[in-house]
Design an enzyme around this catalytic site. Structure first.
Site, mmCIF file in Angstrom:
data_model
loop_
_atom_site.group_PDB
_atom_site.id
_atom_site.type_symbol
_atom_site.label_atom_id
_atom_site.label_comp_id
_atom_site.label_asym_id
_atom_site.label_seq_id
_atom_site.Cartn_x
_atom_site.Cartn_y
_atom_site.Cartn_z
ATOM 1 N N SER A 1 0.817 -1.211 0.000
ATOM 2 C CA SER A 1 0.000 0.000 0.000
ATOM 3 C C SER A 1 0.850 1.261 0.000
ATOM 4 O O SER A 1 1.923 1.312 0.613
ATOM 5 C CB SER A 1 -0.871 -0.021 1.246
ATOM 6 O OG SER A 1 -1.332 1.271 1.559
ATOM 7 N N GLU B 1 0.375 3.653 1.703
ATOM 8 C CA GLU B 1 0.433 4.097 3.093
ATOM 9 C C GLU B 1 1.831 3.883 3.677
ATOM 10 O O GLU B 1 2.200 4.506 4.665
ATOM 11 C CB GLU B 1 -0.557 3.262 3.871
ATOM 12 C CG GLU B 1 -1.678 3.882 4.654
ATOM 13 C CD GLU B 1 -1.878 5.362 4.739
ATOM 14 O OE1 GLU B 1 -2.506 5.916 3.822
ATOM 15 O OE2 GLU B 1 -1.458 5.972 5.719
ATOM 16 N N TYR C 1 -1.002 0.763 10.310
ATOM 17 C CA TYR C 1 -1.305 0.064 9.059
ATOM 18 C C TYR C 1 -0.101 0.133 8.121
ATOM 19 O O TYR C 1 0.370 -0.874 7.593
ATOM 20 C CB TYR C 1 -2.540 0.708 8.405
ATOM 21 C CG TYR C 1 -2.859 0.190 7.030
ATOM 22 C CD1 TYR C 1 -3.743 -0.864 6.853
ATOM 23 C CD2 TYR C 1 -2.281 0.755 5.887
ATOM 24 C CE1 TYR C 1 -4.042 -1.344 5.587
ATOM 25 C CE2 TYR C 1 -2.567 0.291 4.626
ATOM 26 C CZ TYR C 1 -3.451 -0.764 4.483
ATOM 27 O OH TYR C 1 -3.729 -1.233 3.223
HETATM 28 P P1 GDP Z 1 -7.369 4.693 2.872
HETATM 29 O O1 GDP Z 1 -6.418 5.550 2.125
HETATM 30 O O2 GDP Z 1 -7.189 3.257 2.586
HETATM 31 O O3 GDP Z 1 -7.403 4.984 4.306
HETATM 32 O O4 GDP Z 1 -8.814 5.043 2.230
HETATM 33 P P2 GDP Z 1 -10.018 5.939 2.767
HETATM 34 O O5 GDP Z 1 -11.007 5.956 1.669
HETATM 35 O O6 GDP Z 1 -10.517 5.437 4.094
HETATM 36 O O7 GDP Z 1 -9.397 7.398 2.996
HETATM 37 C C1 GDP Z 1 -8.925 8.174 1.922
HETATM 38 C C2 GDP Z 1 -8.743 9.612 2.356
HETATM 39 O O8 GDP Z 1 -10.027 10.188 2.629
HETATM 40 C C3 GDP Z 1 -7.922 9.800 3.632
HETATM 41 O O9 GDP Z 1 -7.052 10.885 3.423
HETATM 42 C C4 GDP Z 1 -8.974 10.180 4.678
HETATM 43 O O10 GDP Z 1 -8.459 11.026 5.717
HETATM 44 C C5 GDP Z 1 -9.952 10.948 3.813
HETATM 45 N N1 GDP Z 1 -11.297 11.080 4.415
HETATM 46 C C6 GDP Z 1 -11.964 12.244 4.600
HETATM 47 N N2 GDP Z 1 -13.147 12.025 5.176
HETATM 48 C C7 GDP Z 1 -13.244 10.690 5.368
HETATM 49 C C8 GDP Z 1 -14.280 9.865 5.916
HETATM 50 O O11 GDP Z 1 -15.318 10.312 6.364
HETATM 51 N N3 GDP Z 1 -14.034 8.511 5.921
HETATM 52 C C9 GDP Z 1 -12.878 7.973 5.415
HETATM 53 N N4 GDP Z 1 -12.700 6.634 5.422
HETATM 54 N N5 GDP Z 1 -11.889 8.749 4.904
HETATM 55 C C10 GDP Z 1 -12.066 10.088 4.875
#
Ligand code: GDP
Length: 317
Positions: A119, A121, A143
């Site tokens: 990832s 990440e 993670y």
């Molecule tokens: P990740 O990259 O695998 O953690 O995928 P996510 O879809 O969970 O998050 C992608 C981005 O969206 C990150 O930068 C989060 O901080 C941002 N984000 C903003 N608002 C939200 C929310 O309400 N839920 C999630 N899951 N992510 C959010």
């Protein structure tokens, strides 16, 4: 017959990959947590806990698969802060169990090709943009740290002669994404708001920029990696980033909701520690060596997800 084992087979990526391997005539096995989990037709389910002990190693020794795709993980960066130890066991140690079994089969003359879902990440707050296979790995979440460990292990076993490939998969989305991810959370809300089933949407960081791709393209990349001439590390990304706010705007427009900003609240509880301002990957190496390319652009991804959620919302009225 080629035998493939997929961990995380009931997830978004696992289901797309399983469908494509079954269609190609593979004998497909999948690891599930609960016996009742929905699984692609034609896949043999194995019910075991990847985070506990060596059961996965034993399964690999018994099955002698030709391909192992490791897609199981604590998939939420957010959850990894409340479950750091489980994240380390599932996203990290389980990979050690699998690679040890794969290497042992190799010493017995059986080649198993191992493909790890890594990832972006792992790069934490990336020191360069776009990121490549040689961008420094400096995780900023439990993670990312566990994924970095697994990525390192894959490189170590490759150096020891195992066919082990790590694909650094940037965010990839589809109607099968759970609503714990921001894209699906947005498209599901846009559909419900359009149909009058919901009023408002709470989100975290609207400025975060991510490189969002189409999940079936990423399942194809996993298969191309397993069937390539050589194992290696590859970035899998579109090379284009958009902000969370861009995603909301395009999704709401597509659903027919005007003035998205008046419907969205920023909830401080949804802001994350160590959230990168931007992740964007350079997949040139995968393009040239795996002959991989994304087939659906940002607008196409948003449209497909909104359409699927409108359909779903109409049926759950
Ligand atoms: P990740 O990259 O695998 O953690 O995928 P996510 O879809 O969970 O998050 C992608 C981005 O969206 C990150 O930068 C989060 O901080 C941002 N984000 C903003 N608002 C939200 C929310 O309400 N839920 C999630 N899951 N992510 C959010």
């Amino acid at each position: 017959m080629t035998v493939a084992l997929i961990t995380g087979v009931s997830g978004q990526d696992g289901s797309y990959l399983a469908e494509s391997l079954v269609a190609r005539g593979y004998e497909v096995h999948g690891v599930v947590r609960d016996p009742g989990e929905p699984i692609t037709a034609g896949v043999v389910a194995h019910d075991l806990d990847l985070a506990a002990g060596s059961a996965i190693g034993q399964l690999i020794r018994d099955l002698r698969p030709h391909h192992v795709y490791n897609l199981a993980a604590v998939s939420s960066v957010f959850t990894s802060w409340s479950e750091p130890s489980l994240t380390a066991r599932l996203n990290g140690l389980a990979v050690a169990e699998m690679l040890a079994a794969v290497r042992e089969l190799g010493t017995l003359g059986h080649e198993t090709r191992f493909v790890q879902a890594s990832s972006a990440e792992m790069f934490g707050m990336p020191v360069q943009s776009p990121q490549t296979e040689s961008t420094p790995i400096r995780p900023t979440s439990p993670y990312g740290a566990a994924k970095a460990y697994a990525h390192g292990l894959v490189g170590a076993y490759r150096g020891a002669g195992v066919f082990a490939t790590s694909l650094v998969l940037y965010n990839h989305e589809s109607p099968r994404r759970p609503e714990t991810f921001v894209t699906r959370k947005i498209t599901a809300a846009a559909a419900r708001i359009a149909l009058g089933q919901q009023e408002r949407l709470e989100l975290g960081n609207l400025d975060a920029r991510r490189d969002w791709g189409w999940a079936p393209d990423y399942a194809d990349a996993l298969y191309l990696a397993a069937t390539a001439a050589e194992p290696d590390d590859f970035i899998i990304a579109t090379g284009v980033s958009h902000s969370v706010a861009d995603f909301v705007r395009v999704a709401f427009e597509r659903a027919g909701v005007e003035d998205w900003a008046s419907r969205v609240d920023v909830a401080p509880g949804l802001l994350r520690t160590g959230d990168a301002a931007e992740q964007v990957g350079d997949a040139s190496k995968a393009r040239s060596q795996l002959n991989w390319a994304p087939t659906v652009d940002f607008d196409g991804i948003v449209a497909a997800m909104v359409e699927a959620d409108l359909e779903l919302a109409r049926h759950t009225r």
